[in-house]
Design a protein around this motif. Structure first.
Motif, PDB file in Angstrom:
ATOM      1  N   ILE A  12       0.836  -1.186   0.000  1.00 28.88           N
ATOM      2  CA  ILE A  12       0.000   0.000   0.000  1.00 28.88           C
ATOM      3  C   ILE A  12       0.877   1.244   0.000  1.00 28.88           C
ATOM      4  N   PRO A  45      -5.262   6.445  -0.554  1.00 28.45           N
ATOM      5  CA  PRO A  45      -4.131   5.532  -0.686  1.00 28.45           C
ATOM      6  C   PRO A  45      -4.297   4.570  -1.853  1.00 28.45           C
ATOM      7  N   ASP A  46      -3.168   4.138  -2.399  1.00 26.85           N
ATOM      8  CA  ASP A  46      -3.141   3.099  -3.424  1.00 26.85           C
ATOM      9  C   ASP A  46      -3.070   1.760  -2.710  1.00 26.85           C
ATOM     10  N   LYS A  47      -4.200   1.053  -2.680  1.00 20.96           N
ATOM     11  CA  LYS A  47      -4.296  -0.212  -1.941  1.00 20.96           C
ATOM     12  C   LYS A  47      -4.158  -1.414  -2.867  1.00 20.96           C
ATOM     13  N   SER A  48      -3.699  -1.180  -4.091  1.00 25.37           N
ATOM     14  CA  SER A  48      -3.754  -2.224  -5.107  1.00 25.37           C
ATOM     15  C   SER A  48      -2.907  -3.451  -4.784  1.00 25.37           C
ATOM     16  N   LEU A  81      -2.590  -4.887  -1.661  1.00 24.29           N
ATOM     17  CA  LEU A  81      -3.053  -5.655  -0.502  1.00 24.29           C
ATOM     18  C   LEU A  81      -3.538  -7.021  -0.978  1.00 24.29           C
ATOM     19  N   ASP A  86      -8.648  -9.038   1.869  1.00 23.66           N
ATOM     20  CA  ASP A  86      -9.351  -8.067   2.717  1.00 23.66           C
ATOM     21  C   ASP A  86      -9.000  -8.243   4.193  1.00 23.66           C
ATOM     22  N   SER A 141      -5.275  -4.346   6.077  1.00 24.57           N
ATOM     23  CA  SER A 141      -5.693  -2.956   5.977  1.00 24.57           C
ATOM     24  C   SER A 141      -4.608  -2.081   6.567  1.00 24.57           C
ATOM     25  N   GLU A 143      -3.806   2.239   7.826  1.00 27.70           N
ATOM     26  CA  GLU A 143      -4.229   3.621   7.941  1.00 27.70           C
ATOM     27  C   GLU A 143      -3.022   4.468   8.291  1.00 27.70           C
ATOM     28  N   SER A 145       1.807   5.319  10.603  1.00 26.03           N
ATOM     29  CA  SER A 145       0.943   4.375   9.890  1.00 26.03           C
ATOM     30  C   SER A 145       0.892   3.059  10.642  1.00 26.03           C
ATOM     31  N   LEU A 200      -0.299  -0.994   9.961  1.00 21.44           N
ATOM     32  CA  LEU A 200      -0.734  -2.070   9.079  1.00 21.44           C
ATOM     33  C   LEU A 200      -1.368  -3.142   9.949  1.00 21.44           C
TER      34      LEU A 200
END
Lengths: 114, 111
Positions: free
Chosen positions: A47, A55-58, A60, A63, A66, A68, A75, A77
């Motif tokens: 991420i 954010p670019d979550k591509s 991950l 699901d 995650s 933030e 940050s 994770l």
């Protein structure tokens, strides 16, 4: 020196438990990245945060993962319901907005799921 | 899919020898970085190359960016045991604001 710091340095957890990994970037760096590195392998992008942009979550993988970033700085994770295949070193990197491609990495968190 | 291929994957040579590692792609990069990673640590940035054909030197290490900005090489002269580590190249695509990492070259210099 005020480099990128990560905590914890090592984490052992049981399969099915949730874990939180923390990254403190270099002060003033607007970009923050998370990567995963399996034993002896290259870096797997997870991420990317850039300032206040979405954010670019591509990267991950599921699901269960995650992340933030609060206040444009620290940050976290989070991996929910950990699996054995989540075992790896999780690396955080930060960079200046104007030179986002020059990344400064933390020492990583080694996660072991038993 | 944008890929960055590094070769060789592994290299083990004697101290004092010269070596070259390569980083190749079909994509054009705005810039390319080389990192070295030692066991138990995060990668450390060695150099950034930006202009096609650019050559940068860092002591015994020489980095070159291809004319078309699709490939790069790292040449080490008179390798030393302290050069041992994982060498990673990374290309930046400004259009996508994306960084692509190669899988790395694991270098071992024997004393």
């Amino acid at each position: 020196g005020a480099g990128v710091s990560q905590s914890p340095s090592n984490k052992v957890t049981e399969k099915g438990k949730d874990v939180e990994l923390r990254c403190d970037p270099i002060s003033g760096h607007t970009a923050l990245y998370w990567y995963r590195q399996s034993l002896g392998q290259g870096l797997e992008f997870l991420i990317y945060f850039q300032g206040n942009s979405a954010p670019d979550k591509s990267g991950l993988p599921s699901d269960r993962f995650s992340a933030e970033r609060t206040g444009g700085s620290v940050s976290t994770l989070t991996i929910q319901r950990t699996q054995q295949e989540d075992s790896a070193v999780y690396l955080c990197a930060s960079s200046f907005r104007g030179r986002v491609y020059e990344q400064y990495f933390g020492p990583g968190t080694r996660l072991t799921v038993t | 899919t944008q890929l960055l291929e590094q070769s060789p994957q592994f290299l083990s040579i004697q101290e004092g020898e010269n070596l070259t590692v390569y980083c190749n792609s079909s994509s054009v990069f705005s810039s390319l970085q080389w990192y070295r990673q030692e066991p138990g640590e995060g990668p450390v940035l060695l150099v950034t190359v930006v202009t096609g054909g650019e050559v940068k030197k860092l002591k015994r290490l020489t980095f070159q960016f291809g004319d078309a900005r699709k490939d790069s090489s790292l040449h080490i002269t008179a390798a030393q045991p302290g050069d041992t580590g994982l060498y990673l190249c990374a290309g930046y695509i400004i259009r996508d604001d994306k960084i692509i990492f190669g899988k790395g070259t694991r270098l071992h210099i024997l004393p």
